[in-house]
Design a protein around this motif. Structure first.
Motif, PDB file in Angstrom:
ATOM      1  N   GLU A  83      -9.273  -6.281  -9.659  1.00 31.62           N
ATOM      2  CA  GLU A  83      -8.434  -5.781 -10.951  1.00 31.62           C
ATOM      3  C   GLU A  83      -7.266  -6.731 -11.285  1.00 31.62           C
ATOM      4  OE1 GLU A  83      -9.482  -3.726  -8.415  1.00 31.62           O
ATOM      5  OE2 GLU A  83      -8.107  -2.177  -8.327  1.00 31.62           O
ATOM      6  N   ASP A  84      -6.718  -7.472 -10.183  1.00 28.49           N
ATOM      7  CA  ASP A  84      -5.670  -8.290 -10.583  1.00 28.49           C
ATOM      8  C   ASP A  84      -6.070  -9.540 -11.141  1.00 28.49           C
ATOM      9  OD1 ASP A  84      -4.504  -7.228  -7.294  1.00 28.49           O
ATOM     10  OD2 ASP A  84      -3.669  -6.590  -9.574  1.00 28.49           O
TER      11      ASP A  84
ATOM     12  N   VAL B 105       3.895  -7.009 -15.699  1.00 33.32           N
ATOM     13  CA  VAL B 105       3.753  -6.963 -14.318  1.00 33.32           C
ATOM     14  C   VAL B 105       5.086  -6.642 -13.393  1.00 33.32           C
ATOM     15  CG1 VAL B 105       3.016  -8.619 -12.313  1.00 33.32           C
ATOM     16  CG2 VAL B 105       1.646  -8.845 -14.489  1.00 33.32           C
TER      17      VAL B 105
ATOM     18  N   ARG C 265       0.315 -10.346 -17.440  1.00 32.87           N
ATOM     19  CA  ARG C 265      -0.972 -10.831 -17.331  1.00 32.87           C
ATOM     20  C   ARG C 265      -1.961 -10.505 -18.511  1.00 32.87           C
ATOM     21  NH1 ARG C 265      -2.402  -7.408 -11.907  1.00 32.87           N
ATOM     22  NH2 ARG C 265      -2.622  -5.267 -12.937  1.00 32.87           N
TER      23      ARG C 265
ATOM     24  N   ARG D 173       3.158  -4.291  -3.759  1.00 29.92           N
ATOM     25  CA  ARG D 173       2.258  -5.366  -3.525  1.00 29.92           C
ATOM     26  C   ARG D 173       2.652  -6.708  -4.128  1.00 29.92           C
ATOM     27  NH1 ARG D 173      -2.692  -5.783  -5.594  1.00 29.92           N
ATOM     28  NH2 ARG D 173      -2.128  -4.535  -7.733  1.00 29.92           N
ATOM     29  N   PHE D 174       3.320  -6.599  -5.110  1.00 29.01           N
ATOM     30  CA  PHE D 174       3.930  -8.016  -5.913  1.00 29.01           C
ATOM     31  C   PHE D 174       5.502  -7.792  -5.585  1.00 29.01           C
ATOM     32  CE2 PHE D 174       0.658  -8.603  -9.309  1.00 29.01           C
ATOM     33  CZ  PHE D 174      -0.549  -8.697  -8.117  1.00 29.01           C
TER      34      PHE D 174
ATOM     35  N   SER E 188       1.084  -0.481 -11.437  1.00 29.63           N
ATOM     36  CA  SER E 188      -0.068  -0.977 -10.471  1.00 29.63           C
ATOM     37  C   SER E 188       0.125  -2.111  -9.637  1.00 29.63           C
ATOM     38  CB  SER E 188      -1.108  -1.525 -11.698  1.00 29.63           C
ATOM     39  OG  SER E 188      -0.464  -2.657 -12.381  1.00 29.63           O
ATOM     40  N   VAL E 189       1.268  -2.631  -9.791  1.00 27.87           N
ATOM     41  CA  VAL E 189       1.525  -3.576  -8.729  1.00 27.87           C
ATOM     42  C   VAL E 189       2.712  -3.401  -7.715  1.00 27.87           C
ATOM     43  CG1 VAL E 189       0.692  -5.274 -10.215  1.00 27.87           C
ATOM     44  CG2 VAL E 189       3.218  -5.099 -10.014  1.00 27.87           C
TER      45      VAL E 189
ATOM     46  N   TYR F 163      -2.115 -15.231 -15.704  1.00 30.28           N
ATOM     47  CA  TYR F 163      -0.654 -14.710 -15.418  1.00 30.28           C
ATOM     48  C   TYR F 163       0.320 -15.737 -16.180  1.00 30.28           C
ATOM     49  CZ  TYR F 163      -2.147 -11.392 -11.944  1.00 30.28           C
ATOM     50  OH  TYR F 163      -2.705 -10.098 -11.317  1.00 30.28           O
TER      51      TYR F 163
ATOM     52  N   MET G 299       2.313 -12.249  -4.597  1.00 34.94           N
ATOM     53  CA  MET G 299       1.064 -11.313  -4.801  1.00 34.94           C
ATOM     54  C   MET G 299       0.403 -10.897  -3.467  1.00 34.94           C
ATOM     55  SD  MET G 299      -0.150 -12.381  -8.507  1.00 34.94           S
ATOM     56  CE  MET G 299      -0.930 -13.867  -7.951  1.00 34.94           C
TER      57      MET G 299
ATOM     58  N   LEU H  70      -4.131  -8.346  -2.886  1.00 38.50           N
ATOM     59  CA  LEU H  70      -4.840  -8.483  -4.143  1.00 38.50           C
ATOM     60  C   LEU H  70      -6.198  -7.902  -4.324  1.00 38.50           C
ATOM     61  CD1 LEU H  70      -3.930 -12.264  -4.621  1.00 38.50           C
ATOM     62  CD2 LEU H  70      -3.432 -10.497  -6.236  1.00 38.50           C
ATOM     63  N   LYS H  71      -6.357  -7.186  -5.468  1.00 36.88           N
ATOM     64  CA  LYS H  71      -7.612  -6.376  -5.701  1.00 36.88           C
ATOM     65  C   LYS H  71      -8.323  -7.342  -6.919  1.00 36.88           C
ATOM     66  CE  LYS H  71      -5.023  -2.344  -5.184  1.00 36.88           C
ATOM     67  NZ  LYS H  71      -4.491  -1.058  -5.610  1.00 36.88           N
TER      68      LYS H  71
END
Length: 124
Positions: free
Chosen positions: A89-90, A48, A38, A67-68, A63-64, A94, A83, A86-87
């Motif tokens: 900052e995501d 990612v 990303r 969550r991912f 960072s993921v 991509y 994903m 999600l935040k």
């Protein structure tokens, strides 16, 4: 030659979910390790997640992680990025990428083919 087309991006609220898809052309998809990267405005492209060509090995950026989830369907020549949580900052464009190896890592230079990208925007 491998052509990659991403889809599934969009606008989502924080805490929401999206599933990105990357469809690959050609008969060599199952021979390629695949990755997702990303790039946010003004920032470098960052890793990612990646998946080996048989799907048995996966790695994620810290960072993921949790969550991912990256997965692939070799019969459909498609790799996915699920994903969740999600935040803001995501938010980024991509990209999926293919490497002519069994497994691939976190570096942009390890990948041989790239898609055009799909925008993901997470609102707070």
């Amino acid at each position: 030659q491998v052509q990659l087309v991403e889809s599934g991006g969009g606008l989502v609220q924080a805490g929401g979910s999206l599933r990105l898809s990357c469809a690959a052309s050609g008969r060599t998809f199952s021979r390629n390790a695949m990755g997702w990267f990303r790039q946010a405005p003004g920032k470098e492209r960052e890793f990612v997640g990646a998946i080996s060509r048989d799907g048995g090995y996966r790695i994620y950026a810290d960072s993921v992680k949790g969550r991912f989830t990256i997965s692939r369907d070799n019969a459909k020549n498609t790799v996915y990025l699920e994903m969740n949580s999600l935040k803001p900052e995501d938010t980024a464009v991509y990209y999926c990428a293919a490497a002519r190896t069994v497994v691939a890592g976190t570096s942009v230079g390890e990948y041989d083919y790239w898609g055009q990208g799909t925008q993901v925007t997470v609102s707070s």
